[in-house]
Design an enzyme around this catalytic site. Structure first.
Site, mmCIF file in Angstrom:
data_model
loop_
_atom_site.group_PDB
_atom_site.id
_atom_site.type_symbol
_atom_site.label_atom_id
_atom_site.label_comp_id
_atom_site.label_asym_id
_atom_site.label_seq_id
_atom_site.Cartn_x
_atom_site.Cartn_y
_atom_site.Cartn_z
ATOM 1 N N GLU A 238 -27.436 32.299 -2.914
ATOM 2 C CA GLU A 238 -26.755 32.516 -1.628
ATOM 3 C C GLU A 238 -25.491 31.686 -1.636
ATOM 4 O O GLU A 238 -25.478 30.558 -2.120
ATOM 5 C CB GLU A 238 -27.583 32.053 -0.416
ATOM 6 C CG GLU A 238 -28.698 32.973 0.004
ATOM 7 C CD GLU A 238 -29.442 32.479 1.262
ATOM 8 O OE1 GLU A 238 -28.839 31.830 2.124
ATOM 9 O OE2 GLU A 238 -30.652 32.766 1.345
ATOM 10 N N GLU B 53 -35.352 28.085 0.447
ATOM 11 C CA GLU B 53 -34.939 26.866 1.165
ATOM 12 C C GLU B 53 -36.113 26.171 1.845
ATOM 13 O O GLU B 53 -36.129 26.017 3.070
ATOM 14 C CB GLU B 53 -33.878 27.214 2.216
ATOM 15 C CG GLU B 53 -32.661 27.918 1.660
ATOM 16 C CD GLU B 53 -31.533 28.084 2.688
ATOM 17 O OE1 GLU B 53 -31.799 27.934 3.893
ATOM 18 O OE2 GLU B 53 -30.394 28.365 2.271
HETATM 19 C C1 BGP Z 1 -29.336 30.305 4.932
HETATM 20 C C2 BGP Z 1 -30.601 31.123 5.083
HETATM 21 C C3 BGP Z 1 -30.350 32.512 5.538
HETATM 22 C C4 BGP Z 1 -29.194 32.695 6.511
HETATM 23 C C5 BGP Z 1 -27.977 31.839 6.184
HETATM 24 C C6 BGP Z 1 -26.912 31.825 7.287
HETATM 25 O O1 BGP Z 1 -29.638 28.952 5.037
HETATM 26 O O2 BGP Z 1 -31.343 31.215 3.875
HETATM 27 O O3 BGP Z 1 -31.568 32.994 6.043
HETATM 28 O O4 BGP Z 1 -29.641 32.528 7.790
HETATM 29 O O5 BGP Z 1 -28.382 30.512 5.915
HETATM 30 O O6 BGP Z 1 -27.323 31.140 8.393
HETATM 31 P P1 BGP Z 1 -26.554 30.982 9.764
HETATM 32 O O7 BGP Z 1 -26.575 32.272 10.464
HETATM 33 O O8 BGP Z 1 -27.311 29.935 10.502
HETATM 34 O O9 BGP Z 1 -25.158 30.547 9.502
#
Ligand code: BGP
Length: 462
Positions: free
Chosen positions: A365, A166
């Protein structure tokens, strides 16, 4: 079974080094921007929980790999921590890090879990941030050296590499919206950072190819499909397309086509915000595009034309070009405050099929963060997260449809394996197939979704 996936489909999850490993005394890890920022101002972090311990995977990796097996992983992604391998970002290598990552990778392979390794997950070494982080070309060179070192050390066993996770997020967080260090608001600097991340990625890809290793290299992008409020209103459509240029095509285009999107370039040129670049650098970006795309999908972006012509700040911001729009029919994840829109995952995949040469890709993801999950524990102590199973089914159904329609999708990785530390949100929202009890020595317990995921992986469908 309603949905069967292609033979050899990758089932697993993604994690990152800084969010899971933790630090122990004398492990030799250097500080990154998160270690520093937490020390400076712990109140910025949910419940004031910092990156020091996270889920302690550094010490628990063997047990955790057994849990990955128990939850159906045939592959998983993590990231190497740059500041663990090079405590100062460059210069001397930390041999304890080499031993740790060697053991971790070997243990995964011995358990039939293919390691996918990412090189940068928001974790700039502090010493390099002190000289400007991604704004400085010296840092691009330090990154390329770090990447080369990783390929040489681990590339005999790791066959899937990713240059960034990202890359738009450090731009947004660090230089536009203040949720990463250095938390400045400056679009011109943001553009330079984004450009250098793309340049660093292309240079690392070149180094990887020059080493002639047997494997693939790609990038992980978070795609947020931008839907106009009214598809028949040209102003809404234009605003949505600009949002798409800022947040999606800004990295998709250089990664896959080797060029930057024309509409974005011309907008930045008008603002006199083009980055410091050379023709030679552009040629490197042009020639060194990815083999494999990882797509992180969480939520869509809904856009309408800008309703006021006033600037949001005294300096230009992306948000001067569009307004966010609340779709009245949206379904929300109330904990995270994100819309759940399953079809968005399909739209991302179709876009890659139709506009990016149907390059091999996978969902790298996708997941649902929920606060206060302990209240869903049953008498045996297992969290009954049926909402997560529904979330997974909803998205996987659309991934399946995209595959049926010819998308080149190789796998599905969930965020995440075990509950982990998530930057400023720390442990607020839990995403794991496995819970981590912070009050009880970080005890791991498989959730209902973990058993469900295992079944899906074993049957290659559901
Ligand atoms: C994504 C990232 C992760 C993780 C996830 C959830 O964007 O790649 O590293 O953090 O988001 O994030 P959050 O805890 O802010 O909901």
């Amino acid at each position: 079974m309603n949905y069967r996936f292609p033979e050899g489909f990758w089932w697993g999850s993604a994690i990152s080094g800084p969010q899971t490993e933790g630090r122990i005394k004398d492990d030799g890890k250097g500080d990154n921007i998160w270690d520093y920022w937490y020390r400076e101002d712990p109140s910025l972090f949910f419940d004031q929980v910092g990156p020091e311990e996270t889920s302690a995977v550094y010490s628990h990796y063997k047990e955790d790999i057994q849990l990955m097996k128990a939850t159906g992983h045939n592959s998983m992604r993590t990231s190497i921590q740059w500041s663990r391998l090079f405590p100062e970002g460059r210069g001397e290598i930390n041999q304890k890090a080499v031993t740790f990552y060697n053991n971790y990778i070997d243990e995964l392979i011995a358990n039939d879990i293919e390691p996918f390794i990412n090189l940068y997950h928001f974790d700039m070494p502090l010493a390099l941030q002190e000289i400007g982080g991604w704004e400085n070309k010296e840092v691009v060179e330090a990154y390329v050296n770090y990447a080369k070192t990783c390929f040489e050390l681990f590339g005999d066993r790791v066959k899937k590499w990713f240059t960034h996770n990202e890359p738009i997020v450090p731009v947004e967080g660090g230089y536009l919206y203040k949720f990463h260090y250095p938390a400045v608001v400056d679009m011109k600097r943001a553009v330079q950072v984004a450009y250098h991340e793309s340049l660093a990625s292309a240079k690392a890809i070149k180094v990887y190819r020059d080493l002639n290793l047997d494997g693939e290299i790609g990038i992980i992008l978070n795609l947020t499909p931008s839907y106009p409020r009214d598809a028949n209103n040209p102003e809404d459509v234009k605003a949505a397309s600009l949002a798409d240029a800022f947040f999606n095509r800004s990295f998709l285009d250089p990664a896959i086509r080797g060029i930057f999107p024309e509409d974005l370039v011309s907008l930045l040129k008008d603002l006199d915000y083009l980055p410091d670049y050379t023709a030679e650098e552009l040629a490197i970006i042009k020639e060194n595009t990815i083999d494999l795309l990882g797509i992180n999908y969480y939520q869509p972006r809904r856009i309408k034309q800008k309703e006021s012509s006033e600037r949001l700040s005294d300096k230009p911001m992306p948000d001067d070009y569009f307004d966010n729009y609340i779709w009245p029919d949206r379904k929300m994840n109330p904990y995270r405050g994100w819309e759940i829109y399953e079809k968005g995952i399909y739209d991302c995949l179709i876009n890659v099929r139709d506009h990016y040469g149907n390059i091999p890709c996978f969902i790298s993801e996708n997941g649902m963060g929920v606060e206060g999950e302990a209240k869903f524990k049953n008498a045996d102590g297992m969290i009954e997260d049926d909402y997560r199973i529904d979330f997974l089914k909803g998205h996987l159904t659309y991934v399946h449809q995209a595959i049926e329609e010819g998308c080149n999708v190789k796998g599905y990785h969930l965020w995440t394996c075990m509950d982990n530390w998530s930057w400023m949100n720390a442990y607020k929202n839990r995403y794991g197939l496995i819970s981590v009890d912070l009050d009880n020595d970080k005890k791991r317990t498989i959730k209902k979704s973990g058993y469900w995921f295992k079944e899906v992986s074993d049957r290659n469908g559901f």
